[in-house]
Design an enzyme around this catalytic site. Structure first.
Site, PDB file in Angstrom:
ATOM      1  CD  GLU A  18      -3.115   2.279  -3.112  1.00  0.00           C
ATOM      2  OE1 GLU A  18      -4.229   3.068  -3.008  1.00  0.00           O
ATOM      3  OE2 GLU A  18      -2.164   2.730  -2.386  1.00  0.00           O
ATOM      4  CG  HIS A  34      -1.903   0.959   1.479  1.00  0.00           C
ATOM      5  ND1 HIS A  34      -2.121   1.966   2.470  1.00  0.00           N
ATOM      6  CD2 HIS A  34      -2.744   1.403   0.287  1.00  0.00           C
ATOM      7  CE1 HIS A  34      -2.963   2.716   2.193  1.00  0.00           C
ATOM      8  NE2 HIS A  34      -3.380   2.455   1.055  1.00  0.00           N
ATOM      9  NE  ARG A  35      -2.111   5.584   2.186  1.00  0.00           N
ATOM     10  CZ  ARG A  35      -2.567   6.464   3.072  1.00  0.00           C
ATOM     11  NH1 ARG A  35      -1.756   7.253   3.665  1.00  0.00           N
ATOM     12  NH2 ARG A  35      -3.846   6.359   3.193  1.00  0.00           N
ATOM     13  CG  ASP A  47       0.174   0.692   5.407  1.00  0.00           C
ATOM     14  OD1 ASP A  47      -0.223   0.879   4.337  1.00  0.00           O
ATOM     15  OD2 ASP A  47      -0.504   1.522   6.421  1.00  0.00           O
ATOM     16  CG  HIS A 100      -3.445   9.217   0.840  1.00  0.00           C
ATOM     17  ND1 HIS A 100      -4.277   9.944   1.678  1.00  0.00           N
ATOM     18  CD2 HIS A 100      -4.019   8.132   0.576  1.00  0.00           C
ATOM     19  CE1 HIS A 100      -5.298   9.310   2.068  1.00  0.00           C
ATOM     20  NE2 HIS A 100      -5.365   8.094   1.501  1.00  0.00           N
TER      21      HIS A 100
END
Ligand code: G3P
Ligand code: CA
Length: 322
Positions: free
Chosen positions: A82, A55-56, A290, A97
């Site tokens: 992502e 994630h991110r 994450d 974000h």
């Protein structure tokens, strides 16, 4: 239907069962407990393996949505990341974000008079002056906000797959077309990868109208709806490939309902190992985290000790769905 539900009492039965299973989907785990000791709902896609989407970039290990986060994801063994994208005042797509630059950069000290620090109020040249790393840890000082173009270069070099979230598209009219034009020059992202591998690219957003616009511009690319689509509305979205809700909003019945409609489901954002085990027990197709290292371990354990991505153990695809 491309999803198969299987009840087994032992993980070791899974490969043999899945390779020969019929597409009947019995009602499984109605309480949604995810218990593995009595009745188990197994992920049983005849095609794609389970994945832990980082994630991110890899927000648990590096400043989110930076090239350092993509590097961290790769080093931790992730195969899919992502990222979030938005647009600058001079029409460059960048990774971010929040709609403001305040939380993840030093914008307040570099541009003290530019409150509320909306990314759409800054040029790329201005944004490139910002430090996007030191807020996370001193060792990341000097990390910059990358453009989408720079992120794609890095992803291609690292051979990482991508979940691309278009953030707040209503603020950036035409951003779907800009994304499509960027990808048009990079054809590998638009090609169908083998059906037994994780998807190369998913475009997703909480704005389902934006997702539909993007799908019309990128018809070969699978798309995902973020958020919990009400059960009664799932049938409206058969052009999509995935519904990715918050993990706290789903149970086994919802997972089954999505998959019975021919869609995959990968909830976000799960950082707790027990919660990962729980959603795997619900039968999800993957999840977003994450901590891709923890996610990969959870999937490997769920797979009975096989690696999260173990192509040799993946049955030959019975159905290819683009
Ligand atoms: O990929 C889905 C997830 O990223 C959505 O939540 O707020 O982290 O973008 P958020
Ligand atoms: Ca996101």
């Amino acid at each position: 239907m491309h999803r198969i539900g299987i009840v087994v009492g032992a993980v070791s039965l899974f490969v043999a069962v899945s390779a020969s299973a019929s597409p009947a989907a019995p009602a499984l785990d109605p309480a949604g407990t995810g218990s593995r000791s009595v009745v188990e709902v197994q992920h049983a896609s005849p095609t794609r393996p389970l994945i832990a989407v980082s994630h991110r970039g890899a927000a648990g290990h590096a400043p989110e949505n930076t090239l350092a986060a993509l590097d961290a994801a790769d080093e931790l063994g992730a195969e899919t990341v992502e990222i979030d994208i938005q647009r600058t005042a001079d029409n460059h797509i960048v990774l971010l974000h929040d709609t403001t630059l305040a939380r993840t950069t030093n914008v307040e000290s570099v541009f003290p008079d530019r409150s509320p620090y909306l990314v759409g109020d800054f040029t790329l040249r201005e944004i490139k002056r910002l430090d996007a790393g030191s807020w996370f840890a001193p060792s990341f000082t000097g990390e910059r906000i990358p453009t989408f173009d720079e992120a794609l270069d890095r992803l291609e070099r690292l051979d990482l797959n991508l979940f691309l979230e278009v953030k707040e598209p209503a603020l950036y009219p035409g951003i779907e077309r800009a994304v499509a034009e960027e990808l048009a020059g990079r054809r590998t992202w638009l090609e169908h990868n083998p059906a037994w591998e994780p998807r190369k690219l998913i475009v997703q957003s909480f704005d389902w109208d934006s997702v539909r616009r993007s799908k019309s511009l990128l018809p070969s690319v699978p798309h995902a709806l973020l958020g919990r689509v009400p059960e009664a509305r799932i049938g409206e979205f058969t052009w999509a490939h995935m519904i990715n809700p918050n993990h706290t909003t789903i149970d086994a019945a919802y997972v089954r309902r999505v998959q019975d409609a021919g869609l995959e489901i990968m909830p976000y954002t799960i950082n707790d190992r027990q919660r990962m085990d729980h959603v795997l027990g619900l039968g999800v197709d993957g999840f977003i985290t994450d901590f891709p290292d923890t996610g990969q371990r959870a999937i490997a354990d769920f797979n009975g000790g096989r690696d999260a991505i173990d192509r040799a153990a993946t049955p030959a695809p019975a159905l290819v769905r683009y």
